[in-house]
Design an enzyme around this catalytic site. Structure first.
Site, PDB file in Angstrom:
ATOM      1  N   VAL A  59       0.839  -1.206   0.000  1.00  0.00           N
ATOM      2  CA  VAL A  59       0.000   0.000   0.000  1.00  0.00           C
ATOM      3  C   VAL A  59       0.873   1.255   0.000  1.00  0.00           C
ATOM      4  O   VAL A  59       0.604   2.204  -0.743  1.00  0.00           O
ATOM      5  CB  VAL A  59      -0.984   0.004   1.193  1.00  0.00           C
ATOM      6  CG1 VAL A  59      -1.787   1.300   1.239  1.00  0.00           C
ATOM      7  CG2 VAL A  59      -1.917  -1.185   1.115  1.00  0.00           C
ATOM      8  N   CYS A  60       1.915   1.265   0.792  1.00  0.00           N
ATOM      9  CA  CYS A  60       2.805   2.433   0.847  1.00  0.00           C
ATOM     10  C   CYS A  60       3.524   2.633  -0.484  1.00  0.00           C
ATOM     11  O   CYS A  60       3.709   3.763  -0.931  1.00  0.00           O
ATOM     12  CB  CYS A  60       3.808   2.285   1.981  1.00  0.00           C
ATOM     13  SG  CYS A  60       3.053   2.304   3.625  1.00  0.00           S
ATOM     14  N   ALA A  61       3.924   1.547  -1.119  1.00  0.00           N
ATOM     15  CA  ALA A  61       4.575   1.634  -2.429  1.00  0.00           C
ATOM     16  C   ALA A  61       3.606   2.205  -3.463  1.00  0.00           C
ATOM     17  O   ALA A  61       3.964   3.119  -4.229  1.00  0.00           O
ATOM     18  CB  ALA A  61       5.082   0.264  -2.857  1.00  0.00           C
TER      19      ALA A  61
END
Length: 170
Positions: A59-61
């Site tokens: 998700v952060c990527a």
């Protein structure tokens, strides 16, 4: 203390999350060259501060890539992605993902109290000590124009609302 969720479990957040109209507190964060960057380093520019738990999560990527796309669309705005990850990991990710329009900063030193001052320090659960997922749009005078602390850490922020704020519709 704000509460958000991670996979359906409540997580406490330490500090008071900034809201529209607040003046953003100064910070001291680590850049990829290990130099300290402060809020003053970006003085006079509109800024998006996106905090993420770790660049090593899917998700952060994805969020970082979406923010890079926004940075292309809004070249007069600085886009800062901030996590507790080591600067080396952040730089490696940017290179491998071909992200050239965002600035990744690390709160690894924590001397400035960034996570607590901004109300984004995860204070319980499996991610205790990391940064909650949030988006802040700051004016060129560092006033908060738009803020979102995501209710579920494992979900993306509302990029549609951020774009409206960037275009002055909020």
């Amino acid at each position: 203390m704000a509460r958000v969720t991670l996979d359906g479990n409540e997580v406490q957040i330490e500090g008071s999350f900034l809201k529209e109209g607040d003046l953003a507190p100064d910070f001291a964060l680590c850049a990829s060259d290990l130099e300290t960057k402060t809020l003053e380093s970006f003085q006079g520019k509109r800024k998006v501060l996106a905090t993420i738990p770790s660049i090593d999560t899917s998700v952060c990527a994805l969020e970082s890539k979406a923010i890079n796309d926004l940075a292309i669309k809004y070249p007069s705005v600085l886009f800062l992605v901030i996590s507790k990850d080591l600067p080396f990991a952040l730089e490696r990710f940017c290179k491998s993902a071909s992200l050239h329009n965002i600035i990744l900063l690390s709160d690894l030193r924590s001397r400035s109290g960034f996570s607590k001052n901004y109300g984004i320090k995860i204070a319980s659960g499996p991610l205790d000590g990391l940064l909650a997922r949030s988006i802040l749009l700051l004016s060129d005078s560092d006033k908060v124009v738009y803020s979102e602390l995501t209710e579920n850490i494992s979900k993306m922020p509302d990029f549609e609302a951020l774009q409206k704020a960037l275009e002055g519709e909020i």
